[in-house]
Design a protein around this motif. Structure first.
Motif, PDB file in Angstrom:
ATOM      1  N   ASP A   1      -0.087 109.955  20.887  1.00  6.39           N
ATOM      2  CA  ASP A   1       0.631 111.148  21.348  1.00  6.39           C
ATOM      3  C   ASP A   1       1.689 111.562  20.333  1.00  6.39           C
ATOM      4  O   ASP A   1       1.872 112.755  20.045  1.00  6.39           O
ATOM      5  CB  ASP A   1       1.310 110.878  22.698  1.00  6.39           C
ATOM      6  CG  ASP A   1       0.314 110.704  23.829  1.00  6.39           C
ATOM      7  OD1 ASP A   1      -0.813 111.214  23.705  1.00  6.39           O
ATOM      8  OD2 ASP A   1       0.672 110.047  24.823  1.00  6.39           O
TER       9      ASP A   1
ATOM     10  N   ARG B   1      11.570 105.526  21.573  1.00  2.00           N
ATOM     11  CA  ARG B   1      10.369 104.959  22.178  1.00  2.00           C
ATOM     12  C   ARG B   1      10.736 104.265  23.480  1.00  2.00           C
ATOM     13  O   ARG B   1      11.695 103.507  23.536  1.00  2.00           O
ATOM     14  CB  ARG B   1       9.710 103.961  21.217  1.00  2.00           C
ATOM     15  CG  ARG B   1       8.359 103.460  21.687  1.00  2.00           C
ATOM     16  CD  ARG B   1       7.681 102.613  20.643  1.00  2.00           C
ATOM     17  NE  ARG B   1       8.427 101.397  20.336  1.00  2.00           N
ATOM     18  CZ  ARG B   1       7.966 100.437  19.562  1.00  2.00           C
ATOM     19  NH1 ARG B   1       6.779 100.554  18.990  1.00  2.00           N
ATOM     20  NH2 ARG B   1       8.697  99.366  19.338  1.00  2.00           N
TER      21      ARG B   1
ATOM     22  N   GLN C   1       8.893 102.920  27.576  1.00  8.27           N
ATOM     23  CA  GLN C   1       7.690 102.657  28.355  1.00  8.27           C
ATOM     24  C   GLN C   1       7.444 103.774  29.367  1.00  8.27           C
ATOM     25  O   GLN C   1       8.369 104.261  30.026  1.00  8.27           O
ATOM     26  CB  GLN C   1       7.836 101.325  29.102  1.00  8.27           C
ATOM     27  CG  GLN C   1       7.883 100.105  28.200  1.00  8.27           C
ATOM     28  CD  GLN C   1       6.544  99.836  27.529  1.00  8.27           C
ATOM     29  OE1 GLN C   1       5.481 100.171  28.060  1.00  8.27           O
ATOM     30  NE2 GLN C   1       6.594  99.230  26.353  1.00  8.27           N
ATOM     31  N   ASP C   2       6.180 104.174  29.456  1.00 11.24           N
ATOM     32  CA  ASP C   2       5.727 105.092  30.511  1.00 11.24           C
ATOM     33  C   ASP C   2       6.557 106.372  30.586  1.00 11.24           C
ATOM     34  O   ASP C   2       7.073 106.759  31.652  1.00 11.24           O
ATOM     35  CB  ASP C   2       5.748 104.391  31.880  1.00 11.24           C
ATOM     36  CG  ASP C   2       4.880 103.149  31.902  1.00 11.24           C
ATOM     37  OD1 ASP C   2       3.794 103.178  31.286  1.00 11.24           O
ATOM     38  OD2 ASP C   2       5.292 102.145  32.521  1.00 11.24           O
ATOM     39  N   VAL C   3       6.707 107.036  29.446  1.00  9.67           N
ATOM     40  CA  VAL C   3       7.406 108.321  29.429  1.00  9.67           C
ATOM     41  C   VAL C   3       6.437 109.400  28.967  1.00  9.67           C
ATOM     42  O   VAL C   3       5.467 109.136  28.242  1.00  9.67           O
ATOM     43  CB  VAL C   3       8.633 108.295  28.490  1.00  9.67           C
ATOM     44  CG1 VAL C   3       9.674 107.323  29.010  1.00  9.67           C
ATOM     45  CG2 VAL C   3       8.228 107.959  27.065  1.00  9.67           C
ATOM     46  N   ASP C   4       6.689 110.622  29.402  1.00  4.71           N
ATOM     47  CA  ASP C   4       5.889 111.744  28.931  1.00  4.71           C
ATOM     48  C   ASP C   4       6.294 112.070  27.503  1.00  4.71           C
ATOM     49  O   ASP C   4       7.497 112.207  27.212  1.00  4.71           O
ATOM     50  CB  ASP C   4       6.104 112.968  29.828  1.00  4.71           C
ATOM     51  CG  ASP C   4       5.552 112.758  31.230  1.00  4.71           C
ATOM     52  OD1 ASP C   4       4.563 112.006  31.366  1.00  4.71           O
ATOM     53  OD2 ASP C   4       6.129 113.329  32.182  1.00  4.71           O
TER      54      ASP C   4
ATOM     55  N   TYR D   1       8.444 109.020  23.100  1.00  2.00           N
ATOM     56  CA  TYR D   1       7.025 108.658  23.229  1.00  2.00           C
ATOM     57  C   TYR D   1       6.879 107.200  23.641  1.00  2.00           C
ATOM     58  O   TYR D   1       7.782 106.384  23.484  1.00  2.00           O
ATOM     59  CB  TYR D   1       6.301 108.884  21.901  1.00  2.00           C
ATOM     60  CG  TYR D   1       6.621 107.865  20.822  1.00  2.00           C
ATOM     61  CD1 TYR D   1       5.710 106.861  20.495  1.00  2.00           C
ATOM     62  CD2 TYR D   1       7.839 107.897  20.134  1.00  2.00           C
ATOM     63  CE1 TYR D   1       6.005 105.929  19.514  1.00  2.00           C
ATOM     64  CE2 TYR D   1       8.132 106.972  19.148  1.00  2.00           C
ATOM     65  CZ  TYR D   1       7.217 105.989  18.837  1.00  2.00           C
ATOM     66  OH  TYR D   1       7.518 105.063  17.874  1.00  2.00           O
ATOM     67  N   SER D   2       5.716 106.900  24.174  1.00  2.00           N
ATOM     68  CA  SER D   2       5.330 105.516  24.422  1.00  2.00           C
ATOM     69  C   SER D   2       3.990 105.227  23.759  1.00  2.00           C
ATOM     70  O   SER D   2       3.750 104.106  23.320  1.00  2.00           O
ATOM     71  CB  SER D   2       5.248 105.223  25.928  1.00  2.00           C
ATOM     72  OG  SER D   2       4.342 106.104  26.570  1.00  2.00           O
ATOM     73  N   ASN D   3       3.137 106.240  23.664  1.00  2.68           N
ATOM     74  CA  ASN D   3       1.818 106.090  23.057  1.00  2.68           C
ATOM     75  C   ASN D   3       1.838 106.623  21.629  1.00  2.68           C
ATOM     76  O   ASN D   3       2.276 107.746  21.378  1.00  2.68           O
ATOM     77  CB  ASN D   3       0.766 106.831  23.900  1.00  2.68           C
ATOM     78  CG  ASN D   3      -0.633 106.679  23.337  1.00  2.68           C
ATOM     79  OD1 ASN D   3      -1.015 107.391  22.413  1.00  2.68           O
ATOM     80  ND2 ASN D   3      -1.393 105.736  23.886  1.00  2.68           N
TER      81      ASN D   3
END
Length: 384
Positions: free
Chosen positions: A374, A316, A318-321, A369-371
């Motif tokens: 997703d 995990r 921040q701000d990754v696809d 992931y970050s979200n």
């Protein structure tokens, strides 16, 4: 640790000391006077404390086998005011109990005011005895594990003493805690019991979810999001088996330890989106004082072995696809053994064979992931 000030406990003067006087304590440390300083070493923790002279005198008297009342009388005989002596003793006992430097020798005989809860986890059936005054809501953290008409392997007994609660195992003291730590401490002791006595080849540091009779393992370091992702997957229709520890048997199959997930305070807003009831759950504290809430599973799956079809390593950031990439068998093996524990602290040949069986049959991925949504979408697509 000077041990010479009493705290405001809300009790009348002397009432807390009376509670201590009703219990026989055994010192769990060694005291020495070196160059005018009183040094106390904790035998169980390896911690070092400094005592003032009055506290050191109280310790020595207790170590000689004197009761609390006899210690008070001895201090008065030496010229200390009676009330001041009681204050010193009470403060010292509170501090020492909190730091595990003294422990009760045995619990009192359970009375009718105790609540008895029988719980079953893989390889273990345990009875937990709670004083009625602290049974709720603590016992609700284990209500999904309750069983009837089963033989008990071990009895855990919680005993109140002043501001602390002592946990005994089959009549022998294990640990003390505050009231807001009870479910965390009981869960930890149940986990210890399973790992000590259960029949398994390897205890994996992994969350386990079920889908169509097969198991998905989520592996990752602390803070990688195993618990929150596991709960999000449960909300999406996966079956809950474990959020932290999963046992591997000799056939390479998984058996989840379905303890209620302890959700840390930073994850409450995220989990609330899937399980609004987390906002009403009682707040407890871990020994490191971090706040947690237990989310009790509605319908945990029976603890029976299931084949492992998916092993997912979590990353995990921040701000990754978001991505779900296939990984090599060596990466899967590294993820499985990271944080794992063997019954005898050594990987047996049977355990290695079980791991090899997982590598032969399971699909291995790395989830970046970050979200959370997703991540769920990617895993739903992969676990068909």
């Amino acid at each position: 640790m000077s041990s010479h000030q009493t705290r405001n406990t809300g009790r009348s003067p002397g009432s807390l000391l009376a509670e201590f006087a009703a219990v026989d304590f055994a010192p769990q440390g060694r005291l020495a006077s070196i160059r005018g300083q009183n040094i106390l070493l904790s035998l169980s923790r390896g911690a070092v404390f400094s005592l003032n002279n009055t506290a050191a005198d109280i310790w020595r008297l207790l170590q000689e086998g004197l009761t609390v009342e006899a210690v008070s009388d001895a201090m008065v005989a030496r010229g200390v005011d009676a009330q001041e002596a009681r204050n010193y003793i009470e403060a010292a006992l509170q501090d020492w109990e909190r730091h595990g430097l003294i422990q009760p020798l045995s619990p009192p005989t359970p009375a009718e005011t105790y609540l008895r809860q029988i719980v079953a986890v893989p390889g273990l059936c345990a009875a937990i005895l709670y004083p009625a005054s602290i049974a709720f809501p603590a016992a609700t953290a284990f209500q999904h594990l309750e069983v009837r008409d089963m033989g008990v392997d071990v009895v855990f007994h919680l005993v109140e003493s002043g501001e602390r609660v002592h946990l005994f195992r089959d009549g022998h003291w294990v640990v003390s805690c505050s009231r807001d730590e009870i479910p965390v401490v009981v869960k930890g002791q149940l986990m210890t019991e399973v790992l000590r006595c259960g029949e398994y080849e390897l205890a994996l540091h992994a969350a386990a979810l079920h889908r169509n009779g097969r198991t998905l393992l989520l592996c990752g370091n602390p803070g990688s999001g195993k618990t929150t992702l596991a709960l999000a997957l449960v909300h999406a229709g996966f079956g809950f088996a474990a959020d932290d520890v999963t046992l591997l048997d000799s056939a390479g199959q998984a058996i989840g330890l379905a303890f209620a997930p302890a959700v840390k305070s930073g994850s409450w807003p995220i989990v609330r989106e899937y399980f609004p009831e987390i906002s009403k759950a009682p707040v407890y504290r871990r020994p490191d004082r971090r706040r947690v809430r237990f989310l009790v599973p509605d319908d945990p799956l029976p603890p029976v072995p299931h084949p492992i079809d998916w092993v997912v390593l979590l990353r995990r950031a921040q701000d990754v696809d978001p991505s779900l990439q296939v990984v090599a068998a060596t990466d899967i093996l590294g993820g499985l053994v990271n944080g794992a524990a063997a019954p005898n602290q050594e990987l047996s040949s049977t355990a290695f064979d079980a791991l090899c069986q997982v590598l032969r049959t399971a699909n291995g991925y790395c989830l970046t992931y970050s979200n959370l949504n997703d991540a769920v979408e990617l895993l739903e697509a992969a676990c068909q």
